[in-house]
Design a protein around this motif. Structure first.
Motif, PDB file in Angstrom:
ATOM      1  N   PHE A  14      41.486  45.843  38.447  1.00 54.19           N
ATOM      2  CA  PHE A  14      41.256  45.825  37.006  1.00 54.19           C
ATOM      3  C   PHE A  14      39.756  45.784  36.788  1.00 54.19           C
ATOM      4  O   PHE A  14      39.047  45.013  37.444  1.00 54.19           O
ATOM      5  N   THR A  15      39.240  46.605  35.870  1.00 52.84           N
ATOM      6  CA  THR A  15      37.792  46.725  35.707  1.00 52.84           C
ATOM      7  C   THR A  15      37.363  46.862  34.254  1.00 52.84           C
ATOM      8  O   THR A  15      38.135  47.289  33.387  1.00 52.84           O
ATOM      9  N   ASN A  16      36.125  46.512  34.009  1.00 59.86           N
ATOM     10  CA  ASN A  16      35.361  46.935  32.840  1.00 59.86           C
ATOM     11  C   ASN A  16      33.929  47.127  33.328  1.00 59.86           C
ATOM     12  O   ASN A  16      33.706  47.189  34.542  1.00 59.86           O
ATOM     13  N   GLU A  17      32.966  47.196  32.434  1.00 57.25           N
ATOM     14  CA  GLU A  17      31.595  47.484  32.865  1.00 57.25           C
ATOM     15  C   GLU A  17      30.937  46.326  33.618  1.00 57.25           C
ATOM     16  O   GLU A  17      29.915  46.515  34.282  1.00 57.25           O
ATOM     17  N   ASN A  18      31.531  45.114  33.545  1.00 56.59           N
ATOM     18  CA  ASN A  18      30.927  43.943  34.184  1.00 56.59           C
ATOM     19  C   ASN A  18      31.781  43.288  35.262  1.00 56.59           C
ATOM     20  O   ASN A  18      31.286  42.421  35.986  1.00 56.59           O
ATOM     21  N   ILE A  19      33.057  43.652  35.331  1.00 59.18           N
ATOM     22  CA  ILE A  19      33.997  42.948  36.209  1.00 59.18           C
ATOM     23  C   ILE A  19      34.835  43.932  37.011  1.00 59.18           C
ATOM     24  O   ILE A  19      35.319  44.927  36.475  1.00 59.18           O
ATOM     25  N   HIS A  20      35.021  43.608  38.280  1.00 59.73           N
ATOM     26  CA  HIS A  20      36.020  44.258  39.138  1.00 59.73           C
ATOM     27  C   HIS A  20      36.920  43.136  39.650  1.00 59.73           C
ATOM     28  O   HIS A  20      36.439  42.230  40.334  1.00 59.73           O
ATOM     29  N   LEU A  21      38.197  43.183  39.308  1.00 62.43           N
ATOM     30  CA  LEU A  21      39.155  42.166  39.730  1.00 62.43           C
ATOM     31  C   LEU A  21      40.210  42.815  40.606  1.00 62.43           C
ATOM     32  O   LEU A  21      40.815  43.814  40.208  1.00 62.43           O
ATOM     33  N   ILE A  22      40.430  42.248  41.793  1.00 63.51           N
ATOM     34  CA  ILE A  22      41.414  42.780  42.727  1.00 63.51           C
ATOM     35  C   ILE A  22      42.489  41.730  42.964  1.00 63.51           C
ATOM     36  O   ILE A  22      42.196  40.534  43.029  1.00 63.51           O
ATOM     37  N   ILE A  23      43.741  42.185  43.049  1.00 65.05           N
ATOM     38  CA  ILE A  23      44.863  41.298  43.359  1.00 65.05           C
ATOM     39  C   ILE A  23      45.148  41.438  44.847  1.00 65.05           C
ATOM     40  O   ILE A  23      45.537  42.511  45.313  1.00 65.05           O
ATOM     41  N   SER A  24      44.975  40.342  45.571  1.00 60.41           N
ATOM     42  CA  SER A  24      45.050  40.387  47.035  1.00 60.41           C
ATOM     43  C   SER A  24      46.459  40.222  47.589  1.00 60.41           C
ATOM     44  O   SER A  24      46.764  40.724  48.662  1.00 60.41           O
ATOM     45  N   GLY A  25      47.302  39.500  46.880  1.00 56.04           N
ATOM     46  CA  GLY A  25      48.545  39.035  47.473  1.00 56.04           C
ATOM     47  C   GLY A  25      48.283  37.672  48.093  1.00 56.04           C
ATOM     48  O   GLY A  25      47.141  37.245  48.237  1.00 56.04           O
ATOM     49  N   MET A  26      49.358  36.970  48.458  1.00 62.80           N
ATOM     50  CA  MET A  26      49.221  35.605  48.956  1.00 62.80           C
ATOM     51  C   MET A  26      48.815  35.549  50.422  1.00 62.80           C
ATOM     52  O   MET A  26      49.196  36.406  51.209  1.00 62.80           O
ATOM     53  N   GLY A  27      48.036  34.536  50.769  1.00 62.61           N
ATOM     54  CA  GLY A  27      47.710  34.246  52.149  1.00 62.61           C
ATOM     55  C   GLY A  27      46.286  34.577  52.544  1.00 62.61           C
ATOM     56  O   GLY A  27      45.598  35.362  51.893  1.00 62.61           O
ATOM     57  N   VAL A  28      45.869  33.943  53.631  1.00 67.19           N
ATOM     58  CA  VAL A  28      44.511  34.088  54.146  1.00 67.19           C
ATOM     59  C   VAL A  28      44.194  35.541  54.490  1.00 67.19           C
ATOM     60  O   VAL A  28      43.160  36.073  54.073  1.00 67.19           O
ATOM     61  N   ASP A  29      45.056  36.182  55.257  1.00 66.88           N
ATOM     62  CA  ASP A  29      44.781  37.563  55.678  1.00 66.88           C
ATOM     63  C   ASP A  29      44.710  38.511  54.488  1.00 66.88           C
ATOM     64  O   ASP A  29      43.840  39.385  54.436  1.00 66.88           O
ATOM     65  N   SER A  30      45.601  38.336  53.524  1.00 66.51           N
ATOM     66  CA  SER A  30      45.592  39.192  52.330  1.00 66.51           C
ATOM     67  C   SER A  30      44.301  39.016  51.546  1.00 66.51           C
ATOM     68  O   SER A  30      43.695  39.999  51.104  1.00 66.51           O
ATOM     69  N   ALA A  31      43.863  37.776  51.360  1.00 69.22           N
ATOM     70  CA  ALA A  31      42.621  37.514  50.629  1.00 69.22           C
ATOM     71  C   ALA A  31      41.415  38.089  51.370  1.00 69.22           C
ATOM     72  O   ALA A  31      40.515  38.669  50.758  1.00 69.22           O
ATOM     73  N   ARG A  32      41.407  37.929  52.693  1.00 66.04           N
ATOM     74  CA  ARG A  32      40.299  38.461  53.501  1.00 66.04           C
ATOM     75  C   ARG A  32      40.228  39.986  53.352  1.00 66.04           C
ATOM     76  O   ARG A  32      39.147  40.546  53.139  1.00 66.04           O
ATOM     77  N   MET A  33      41.358  40.658  53.500  1.00 66.98           N
ATOM     78  CA  MET A  33      41.363  42.128  53.456  1.00 66.98           C
ATOM     79  C   MET A  33      40.999  42.656  52.068  1.00 66.98           C
ATOM     80  O   MET A  33      40.257  43.634  51.957  1.00 66.98           O
ATOM     81  N   ALA A  34      41.486  42.032  51.015  1.00 64.09           N
ATOM     82  CA  ALA A  34      41.164  42.488  49.662  1.00 64.09           C
ATOM     83  C   ALA A  34      39.679  42.273  49.358  1.00 64.09           C
ATOM     84  O   ALA A  34      39.022  43.146  48.782  1.00 64.09           O
TER      85      ALA A  34
END
Length: 183
Positions: A32-52
């Motif tokens: 999800f984006t606008n001119e100031n923000i990029h937001l990514i949904i990683s999914g749950m867990g350490v590996d998912s957060a790391r990869m996203a």
């Protein structure tokens, strides 16, 4: 630019609504984006957060002014109120402490939901986010911000509750990100 990593869509939804972010894709992720923000949904867990988080780092040109932030809900002991905003400064993962802001709270990053804990604050993504950030010297500013969602009763947390807890703290989160204020 502010880069936000959330595990769940309900955590992201408060930002999508408040900042009027537009939905797109980045590799296998919802972005999800606008001119100031990029937001990514990683999914749950350490590996998912790391990869996203690593996907954001690899895809965008990082500047010294950029801020990376992991925002989400967490379980906590009863000393913390439901809805309380926590700025984290130390992560315990596999019993090893990783400190990056000495004046902030400590959180334990677990590989599975916990129904009890010897730790006061617990989440499932903070270390994955931190691990990706820590290995990139271009990133100068980052935060791990959690909102208490339950007292180790993860089954009680609904999508609506997760979204409303974050939405209720969005002004405080915005203030931290725009002033680099500490709690």
């Amino acid at each position: 630019m502010i880069y936000i990593v959330t595990a769940l869509k309900p955590e992201a939804q408060a930002f999508v609504d408040f900042f009027k972010l537009k939905k797109s894709k980045l590799q296998n992720y919802t972005l999800f984006t606008n001119e100031n923000i990029h937001l990514i949904i990683s999914g749950m867990g350490v590996d998912s957060a790391r990869m996203a988080t690593q996907t954001l780092i690899n895809h965008f040109d990082i500047t010294d002014d950029d801020i990376f932030v992991n925002i989400g809900i967490c379980g906590a002991s009863k000393e913390y109120a439901i809805g309380e905003l926590i700025l984290c400064g130390t992560i315990f993962y596999q019993e090893i402490p990783y400190t990056f802001k000495k004046e902030a709270k400590s959180i334990y990053c677990s590989d599975k939901p916990l129904t009890e804990s010897t730790y006061s604050l617990v989440d499932m993504e903070s270390f994955g986010f931190y691990d990706a950030i820590d290995h990139n010297p271009a990133i100068k500013k980052f935060y791990i911000i959690k909102i208490v969602s339950d007292h180790f009763e993860p089954k009680k947390v609904t999508k609506e509750l997760a979204k409303s807890l974050i939405f209720n703290q969005i002004d405080a989160i915005n203030k931290i990100l725009n002033t680099q204020e500490t709690l």
